[in-house]
Design a protein around this motif. Sequence first.
Motif, short mmCIF file in Angstrom:
data_model
loop_
_atom_site.label_atom_id
_atom_site.label_comp_id
_atom_site.label_asym_id
_atom_site.label_seq_id
_atom_site.Cartn_x
_atom_site.Cartn_y
_atom_site.Cartn_z
N SER A 93 12.49 3.62 -4.04
CA SER A 93 13.14 2.79 -5.21
C SER A 93 11.97 2.10 -6.07
CB SER A 93 13.85 1.49 -4.27
OG SER A 93 15.06 2.02 -3.63
N GLU A 94 11.02 1.60 -5.35
CA GLU A 94 9.87 0.95 -5.95
C GLU A 94 9.26 2.22 -7.08
OE1 GLU A 94 7.97 -2.45 -3.35
OE2 GLU A 94 7.50 -0.22 -2.55
N CYS A 95 9.05 3.44 -6.53
CA CYS A 95 8.39 4.32 -7.31
C CYS A 95 9.56 4.60 -8.69
CB CYS A 95 8.43 5.81 -6.71
SG CYS A 95 6.96 5.79 -5.37
N PHE A 96 10.83 4.73 -8.38
CA PHE A 96 11.81 4.97 -9.55
C PHE A 96 11.60 3.84 -10.41
CE2 PHE A 96 14.22 7.74 -6.38
CZ PHE A 96 13.76 9.01 -7.35
N ALA A 97 11.59 2.38 -9.81
CA ALA A 97 11.74 1.27 -10.74
C ALA A 97 10.42 1.22 -11.53
CB ALA A 97 11.71 0.06 -10.02
N LEU A 98 9.12 1.78 -10.94
CA LEU A 98 7.92 1.74 -11.83
C LEU A 98 7.77 2.73 -12.68
CD1 LEU A 98 5.38 0.85 -8.87
CD2 LEU A 98 6.32 -0.56 -10.62
N GLY A 123 -1.44 5.02 -6.28
CA GLY A 123 -0.98 5.60 -7.55
C GLY A 123 -0.82 7.20 -7.48
N THR A 124 -1.19 7.79 -6.60
CA THR A 124 -1.24 9.17 -6.23
C THR A 124 0.34 9.37 -5.91
OG1 THR A 124 -1.81 9.22 -4.11
CG2 THR A 124 -3.48 9.51 -5.98
N THR A 125 1.14 8.51 -5.11
CA THR A 125 2.49 8.34 -4.68
C THR A 125 3.10 8.62 -6.12
OG1 THR A 125 2.06 7.29 -2.93
CG2 THR A 125 4.42 7.42 -3.64
N THR A 133 0.73 -1.20 -0.02
CA THR A 133 -0.15 0.05 -0.14
C THR A 133 0.76 1.36 -0.08
OG1 THR A 133 -0.32 -0.16 2.29
CG2 THR A 133 -1.96 -1.07 1.09
N GLU A 134 2.13 1.20 0.72
CA GLU A 134 3.00 2.16 0.51
C GLU A 134 4.06 1.89 -0.28
OE1 GLU A 134 5.28 5.03 3.79
OE2 GLU A 134 3.24 4.26 4.22
N GLU A 140 -0.36 -3.29 -10.84
CA GLU A 140 -1.43 -3.86 -9.76
C GLU A 140 -0.70 -4.43 -8.62
OE1 GLU A 140 -5.66 -6.07 -10.36
OE2 GLU A 140 -3.75 -7.11 -11.21
N ASP A 141 0.30 -5.08 -8.97
CA ASP A 141 0.97 -5.81 -7.76
C ASP A 141 1.59 -4.86 -6.44
OD1 ASP A 141 0.64 -8.39 -8.66
OD2 ASP A 141 2.75 -8.46 -9.69
N HIS A 142 1.82 -3.53 -7.13
CA HIS A 142 2.26 -2.70 -6.15
C HIS A 142 1.13 -1.80 -5.79
CE1 HIS A 142 6.25 -3.89 -7.78
NE2 HIS A 142 6.65 -3.35 -6.85
N GLY A 143 -0.02 -2.17 -6.19
CA GLY A 143 -1.18 -1.41 -5.63
C GLY A 143 -1.63 -0.06 -6.33
#
Length: 126
Positions: free
Chosen positions: A8-13, A91-93, A3-4, A71-74
């Motif tokens: 690193s996840e943001c940059f990867a996505l 997704g707003t993140t 959910t959060e 979807e896997d990352h919410g």
Amino acid sequence: MTTELTESECFALLADRRRRILVRTLDDVGTALSIDELAERIADREYEGPTGDDPRTIRLTLAHNHLPRLEDHGVVSYDRDARTVSLRLSGTTLVDYLRRVDDESAAGSMLNASSTRFSTSPSGRR
């Protein structure tokens, strides 16, 4: 499902241009889109007009790569039966990251333009 998102996840996505366009598109419309409509809008944005990658090709990459990953990352909700996609709260993140990058790019462009304007030689030296 996370959910959060971490930084690193943001940059990867956001590393993939099509995913950045997908997130921006869903944020702009503010409602669920069919995967067909989403593919059409992505094609228009990628190529700034109706020409470019075939929306069928885009739809395939969405269904088999980008949507499951997001979807896997919410980030999105992907209803496979209704074939609709919507942006979720996490997704707003990503949208916030995209806006910061846009703001920094605009500021950098203004700085580059002003430094070029004050330059007296082609190399940028005074």
